[in-house]
Write an enzyme that holds these catalytic residues in place. Structure first.
Site, PDB file in Angstrom:
ATOM      1  N   ARG A  46     -23.260  35.249 -14.104  1.00  0.00           N
ATOM      2  CA  ARG A  46     -22.654  35.159 -15.246  1.00  0.00           C
ATOM      3  C   ARG A  46     -23.393  34.265 -16.177  1.00  0.00           C
ATOM      4  O   ARG A  46     -24.031  33.451 -15.626  1.00  0.00           O
ATOM      5  CB  ARG A  46     -21.259  34.785 -15.423  1.00  0.00           C
ATOM      6  CG  ARG A  46     -20.228  35.813 -14.700  1.00  0.00           C
ATOM      7  CD  ARG A  46     -19.608  36.807 -15.668  1.00  0.00           C
ATOM      8  NE  ARG A  46     -19.303  37.940 -14.735  1.00  0.00           N
ATOM      9  CZ  ARG A  46     -18.027  38.324 -14.326  1.00  0.00           C
ATOM     10  NH1 ARG A  46     -17.080  37.275 -14.322  1.00  0.00           N
ATOM     11  NH2 ARG A  46     -17.562  39.293 -13.834  1.00  0.00           N
ATOM     12  N   HIS A 176     -22.115  32.169   9.600  1.00  0.00           N
ATOM     13  CA  HIS A 176     -23.230  31.433   9.933  1.00  0.00           C
ATOM     14  C   HIS A 176     -23.189  30.651  11.381  1.00  0.00           C
ATOM     15  O   HIS A 176     -23.984  30.126  11.779  1.00  0.00           O
ATOM     16  CB  HIS A 176     -23.700  30.588   8.635  1.00  0.00           C
ATOM     17  CG  HIS A 176     -22.990  29.418   8.541  1.00  0.00           C
ATOM     18  ND1 HIS A 176     -21.830  29.225   7.847  1.00  0.00           N
ATOM     19  CD2 HIS A 176     -23.327  27.919   8.801  1.00  0.00           C
ATOM     20  CE1 HIS A 176     -21.363  28.031   7.774  1.00  0.00           C
ATOM     21  NE2 HIS A 176     -22.334  27.447   8.403  1.00  0.00           N
ATOM     22  N   ASP A 233     -10.968  29.778   5.897  1.00  0.00           N
ATOM     23  CA  ASP A 233     -12.224  29.322   5.831  1.00  0.00           C
ATOM     24  C   ASP A 233     -12.972  29.008   7.270  1.00  0.00           C
ATOM     25  O   ASP A 233     -14.116  29.091   7.374  1.00  0.00           O
ATOM     26  CB  ASP A 233     -12.292  27.937   5.054  1.00  0.00           C
ATOM     27  CG  ASP A 233     -13.690  27.234   4.732  1.00  0.00           C
ATOM     28  OD1 ASP A 233     -14.406  27.960   4.425  1.00  0.00           O
ATOM     29  OD2 ASP A 233     -13.677  26.006   4.860  1.00  0.00           O
ATOM     30  N   HIS A 238     -15.107  31.487  11.512  1.00  0.00           N
ATOM     31  CA  HIS A 238     -16.000  30.843  12.400  1.00  0.00           C
ATOM     32  C   HIS A 238     -15.503  30.584  13.647  1.00  0.00           C
ATOM     33  O   HIS A 238     -16.233  30.867  14.815  1.00  0.00           O
ATOM     34  CB  HIS A 238     -16.600  29.358  11.920  1.00  0.00           C
ATOM     35  CG  HIS A 238     -17.252  29.605  10.410  1.00  0.00           C
ATOM     36  ND1 HIS A 238     -18.045  30.426  10.010  1.00  0.00           N
ATOM     37  CD2 HIS A 238     -17.151  28.644   9.341  1.00  0.00           C
ATOM     38  CE1 HIS A 238     -18.718  30.270   8.859  1.00  0.00           C
ATOM     39  NE2 HIS A 238     -17.922  29.097   8.456  1.00  0.00           N
TER      40      HIS A 238
HETATM   41  C1  BG6 Z   1     -18.561  26.800   5.773  1.00  0.00           C
HETATM   42  C2  BG6 Z   1     -17.197  26.247   5.298  1.00  0.00           C
HETATM   43  O1  BG6 Z   1     -18.649  28.268   6.023  1.00  0.00           O
HETATM   44  O2  BG6 Z   1     -18.784  25.939   6.810  1.00  0.00           O
HETATM   45  C3  BG6 Z   1     -17.094  24.737   4.966  1.00  0.00           C
HETATM   46  O3  BG6 Z   1     -16.827  27.255   4.174  1.00  0.00           O
HETATM   47  C4  BG6 Z   1     -17.568  24.158   6.275  1.00  0.00           C
HETATM   48  O4  BG6 Z   1     -15.749  24.647   4.614  1.00  0.00           O
HETATM   49  C5  BG6 Z   1     -18.969  24.740   6.678  1.00  0.00           C
HETATM   50  O5  BG6 Z   1     -17.700  22.674   5.937  1.00  0.00           O
HETATM   51  C6  BG6 Z   1     -19.365  23.987   7.986  1.00  0.00           C
HETATM   52  O6  BG6 Z   1     -20.609  24.542   8.235  1.00  0.00           O
HETATM   53  P1  BG6 Z   1     -21.937  23.798   8.367  1.00  0.00           P
HETATM   54  O7  BG6 Z   1     -23.121  24.758   8.204  1.00  0.00           O
HETATM   55  O8  BG6 Z   1     -21.913  22.402   7.842  1.00  0.00           O
HETATM   56  O9  BG6 Z   1     -21.914  23.564  10.088  1.00  0.00           O
END
Ligand code: BG6
Length: 464
Positions: A46, A176, A233, A238
């Site tokens: 935006r 990730h 989250d 994860h």
């Molecule tokens: C993210 C979360 O996906 O992963 C965060 O939204 C978290 O809250 C983070 O801190 C941790 O991942 P990394 O890449 O720091 O190991």
């Protein structure tokens, strides 16, 4: 072989995720020669950001989150950046349509179009609709961040909306944690070494702990966080995916589709969480942060006991824990091994543990009971540590670098699948509908004391 030329449209290009993760990863790919011969990155967002301001924004992101831009790579890199502001949801699609047309003219009609949605999950459906409406879906790949849905119901709605516009083969849902080098070592170590595959079951493993405490605050992303919380989250995203990596049955082969199938299909065996086996917490002071709703009930901490209903794991608790403002930042997966049946009586507690550190560039650590040197027979605990960076001369790839490279080359092994996610939301459902009472904990602590009981009799390996 380098991937085909690509047009990479980054939605949310001026947001937090783009700054911290996506833009630095893209630049790392450029540095390592892993991008296509030619490409464009079109930032979308935006507001009206002038071209030079966007280039400055990308440069600042790299300065802050690395890798530091050097003259040679940056000089080439900056020439390929574009920005298209305006509202993409408008009838005419705004400037983005023209920017994509121009990029196609420069790179050729065969250029691979990639849409990367670095935006909050609430925006996924509208953006996907717009991609379809403006004719930008054909042969495109679309990347979705987690969480993909926030409940069983919203997952179904989102899944339906996505498949109205895209074929499953075009959808890249990324998590990730699956892109971390040490996470992938869970299946490599196991399937490439008989000794580990032989012990990967209930006969040898007493408990699994997936423990990701963070000292991190949420002050610079309160808006996202207050609508999300630790369960969405981290836990059902994860940590569940990592649990699936641990729990999966052997894949038919190491082909991407087989690996993906093995990981995602085990989630169907996750027993729905029992709210009595979950502890939710919120750190003291959270509600006073700017941007947090008055009296917010968002969880900043969760500990849960998960069960996997397969003959391999029956009776083995998977203990999952994460939270903000805790005493330490660590990301560990530990297989706590049973004591052998043998001549030794009491062995040192937790003397035999196989641990994967997912953070940093990753490490594998095998803790074992050994004879303490000296006369007599005294036992000690020794540890064999293998930093992943020592496995080969190459530097470990940060997870976003690996994942974006997968999207560019069409590798789907780390992509989450809708059938797996349907089971994620099924397992999460009892917790989302009957939330346990939130417990307050002190910043810098290990979270609510109630979580100790969940891990009994061993206790948590970290923070003892
Ligand atoms: C993210 C979360 O996906 O992963 C965060 O939204 C978290 O809250 C983070 O801190 C941790 O991942 P990394 O890449 O720091 O190991």
């Amino acid at each position: 072989r380098r991937p085909t030329p690509a047009i990479f449209v980054l939605y949310g290009a001026t947001g937090d995720l783009a700054r911290r993760m996506v833009l630095p990863a893209f630049y790392t790919l450029a540095e390592q020669g892993l991008l296509p011969e030619d490409w464009r990155l079109i930032g979308s967002g935006r507001g009206d950001v002038a071209h030079e301001d966007f280039v400055g924004h990308v440069h600042r992101s790299l300065e802050q989150f690395g890798p530091k831009p050097d003259n040679r790579t940056w000089g080439q890199f900056r020439k390929k950046l574009r920005f298209a502001g305006g509202d993409f949801a408008n009838d005419d699609g705004g400037p983005l349509i023209e920017a994509v047309r121009q990029a196609r003219q420069d790179l050729g009609e065969d250029a691979q179009l990639i849409h990367y949605l670095a935006v909050p999950p609430q925006a996924f459906i509208d953006l996907t609709d717009s991609i379809g409406k403006h004719g930008l879906a054909e042969n495109a790949r679309v990347v979705y961040e987690k969480p993909f849905g926030t409940s069983r119901k919203s997952f179904r709605q989102l899944d339906r909306a996505v498949h109205q516009v895209l074929d499953e083969s075009q959808v890249y849902r990324i998590d990730h944690f699956l892109g971390k080098e040490a996470t992938q070592d869970l299946h490599v170590l196991r399937f490439a070494n008989r000794v580990f595959e032989g012990m990967w079951n209930r006969d040898h493993v007493r408990a699994v702990q997936i423990d990701c405490p963070e000292t991190l605050d949420v002050a610079d992303r309160t808006d996202f966080y207050d609508h999300t919380g630790a369960v969405l989250d981290m836990l059902v995203t994860h940590l569940f995916q990592v649990a699936a990596e641990v729990a999966m049955e052997p894949p038919a082969s190491l082909e991407p589709a087989d690996l993906q199938a093995a990981r995602e299909s085990i989630i169907a065996k996750f027993r729905p969480l029992d709210p009595d086996e979950v502890v939710l917490g919120q750190f003291a002071g959270y509600r006073d942060l700017d941007g947090i709703a008055r009296g917010s009930k968002t969880d900043t901490y969760v500990a849960a006991r998960l069960w996997v209903n397969t003959p391999r794991w029956r009776g083995v608790p998977f203990l999952l824990r994460t939270g903000k403002r805790l005493a330490e930042t660590r990301q560990t997966v530990s297989l706590i091994l049973r004591d052998p049946v043998g001549p030794f009586g009491d062995l040192p507690p937790d003397g035999n543990v196989l641990r994967f550190a997912l953070d940093g560039s990753g490490e594998i650590d095998l803790r074992m009971v050994a004879k303490a040197p000296g006369v007599g027979l005294k036992l000690g605990v020794a540890s064999a540590r293998v930093p992943i960076s020592e496995v080969a001369a190459e530097e470990p790839l940060p997870p976003y670098v690996r994942l974006i490279h997968d999207v560019l080359t069409g590798d789907r092994s780390l992509v989450t699948r809708p059938d797996g996610l349907a089971h994620v939301w099924k397992a999460a459902d009892p917790l989302l509908s009957t939330r346990p009472r939130l417990k307050t904990y002190q910043p810098g602590s290990w979270g609510p004391a109630a979580a100790k009981k969940l891990a009994a009799p061993d206790g948590w390996l970290l923070g003892q």
